[in-house]
Design a protein around this motif. Sequence first.
Motif, short mmCIF file in Angstrom:
data_model
loop_
_atom_site.label_atom_id
_atom_site.label_comp_id
_atom_site.label_asym_id
_atom_site.label_seq_id
_atom_site.Cartn_x
_atom_site.Cartn_y
_atom_site.Cartn_z
N ASP A 2 0.86 -1.18 0.00
CA ASP A 2 0.00 0.00 0.00
C ASP A 2 0.89 1.23 0.00
O ASP A 2 1.41 1.65 1.03
CB ASP A 2 -0.90 0.00 1.24
CG ASP A 2 -1.90 1.14 1.22
OD1 ASP A 2 -1.77 2.05 0.37
OD2 ASP A 2 -2.82 1.13 2.06
N HIS A 3 1.10 1.82 -1.18
CA HIS A 3 2.05 2.92 -1.32
C HIS A 3 1.63 4.16 -0.54
O HIS A 3 2.46 4.99 -0.21
CB HIS A 3 2.21 3.28 -2.80
CG HIS A 3 2.78 2.16 -3.62
ND1 HIS A 3 4.11 1.81 -3.57
CD2 HIS A 3 2.19 1.29 -4.47
CE1 HIS A 3 4.33 0.79 -4.37
NE2 HIS A 3 3.18 0.45 -4.93
N THR B 87 9.69 2.46 -8.80
CA THR B 87 9.10 1.51 -9.74
C THR B 87 7.62 1.78 -9.94
O THR B 87 7.11 1.74 -11.06
CB THR B 87 9.30 0.07 -9.24
OG1 THR B 87 10.69 -0.19 -9.09
CG2 THR B 87 8.71 -0.94 -10.22
N CYS B 88 6.93 2.09 -8.86
CA CYS B 88 5.50 2.42 -8.96
C CYS B 88 5.30 3.66 -9.83
O CYS B 88 4.38 3.71 -10.65
CB CYS B 88 4.92 2.65 -7.57
SG CYS B 88 3.15 3.01 -7.56
N SER B 89 6.18 4.65 -9.70
CA SER B 89 6.05 5.87 -10.51
C SER B 89 6.29 5.58 -11.98
O SER B 89 5.67 6.22 -12.85
CB SER B 89 7.01 6.95 -10.02
OG SER B 89 8.36 6.65 -10.34
N LEU B 90 7.17 4.61 -12.29
CA LEU B 90 7.38 4.22 -13.68
C LEU B 90 6.09 3.66 -14.28
O LEU B 90 5.73 3.98 -15.41
CB LEU B 90 8.48 3.16 -13.78
CG LEU B 90 9.90 3.56 -13.39
CD1 LEU B 90 10.82 2.35 -13.52
CD2 LEU B 90 10.41 4.71 -14.24
N LEU B 91 5.41 2.84 -13.50
CA LEU B 91 4.16 2.25 -13.98
C LEU B 91 3.08 3.32 -14.11
O LEU B 91 2.29 3.31 -15.06
CB LEU B 91 3.71 1.14 -13.03
CG LEU B 91 4.68 -0.04 -12.86
CD1 LEU B 91 4.17 -1.01 -11.81
CD2 LEU B 91 4.87 -0.76 -14.19
N GLN B 92 3.04 4.25 -13.16
CA GLN B 92 2.06 5.33 -13.21
C GLN B 92 2.29 6.23 -14.43
O GLN B 92 1.35 6.74 -15.02
CB GLN B 92 2.13 6.16 -11.94
CG GLN B 92 1.67 5.46 -10.70
CD GLN B 92 0.17 5.22 -10.67
OE1 GLN B 92 -0.60 5.96 -11.28
NE2 GLN B 92 -0.25 4.17 -9.98
N SER B 93 3.55 6.42 -14.80
CA SER B 93 3.87 7.33 -15.90
C SER B 93 3.35 6.82 -17.24
O SER B 93 3.19 7.58 -18.19
CB SER B 93 5.38 7.56 -16.00
OG SER B 93 6.05 6.38 -16.38
N ILE C 233 1.22 11.54 -10.24
CA ILE C 233 2.08 10.35 -10.23
C ILE C 233 2.79 10.24 -8.88
O ILE C 233 2.87 9.15 -8.28
CB ILE C 233 3.10 10.41 -11.38
CG1 ILE C 233 2.40 10.23 -12.73
CG2 ILE C 233 4.19 9.34 -11.20
CD1 ILE C 233 3.30 10.46 -13.93
N ALA C 234 3.31 11.37 -8.38
CA ALA C 234 4.01 11.37 -7.10
C ALA C 234 3.08 10.91 -5.98
O ALA C 234 3.45 10.06 -5.15
CB ALA C 234 4.56 12.76 -6.80
#
Length: 262
Positions: free
Chosen positions: A175-176, A218-224, A233-234
Amino acid sequence: MHELSRESTQLNRETIAPCPSLQHLISNYFVLQQESQCPTSAQWYILPDNCAHLIFYLFENGKTVSAKWAMVGPRSRHKMISRQNRLFTFICSFRPGGMAPFGRLPLSELTDSSSEASYILKAYDESAYEALTRYALQHDLSGFVGRLETFLLRAPESATIIHPVVSAFCNSYRDHLNRPQLDVVAKKLGYSDRHLRSLLRMHVGHSPKMITQIDRFTCSLLQSDRQQNWASIAHASGYYDQSHMISDYHKLVGTSPEKLFS
């Protein structure tokens, strides 16, 4: 393994799921072919991650074709590579902690480095390596995957599990937006902070702080891939704010999100 090209160069890439008996240890296989057709100027970012990778290469060496089998540890910083002379790359991407049962060394000794698989794998088999080389040269991907999995499944079932504390730690951080503090996680798992850090370095290769930092990245890469609003995204990736994300990007890949994806 997360990779980005600095140019608009497309690779012939195929993703293959491992057999059910290995899916708790391995996330996916990735196959890259015809890399030698990429422009000689093209370079790729190998991005930070929490995973180790078993990689098999075929590459041109003058007029001959050579093979290499390497174990690549988790990365805490990016690396630039060229794909010149590569004909075939097969990447076995382990889950965090998933490679530890097969290796002779703590993962911390492989962080940001690679080594010949024969030095690292507990049950290295020269005949398996020769068979993989033969299948790769014959472009027999089904035979290649089958032979690799036969080799990996030879390990005793009791040895091929991710350490339960590693699994519990990683699960607690899924859970980010509501990550618990490390001392809370350690107490819940029945370990001291120090012991938990030691276990994670041994089985994953990173400290708890680095694991969570890379996990956010890594989560931000997927969000982008889904949106281009960096503030959104942040937030979705678990950063305090956009400046927090930009700071992490500079630490991990040496540039801002905008420049990385431009």
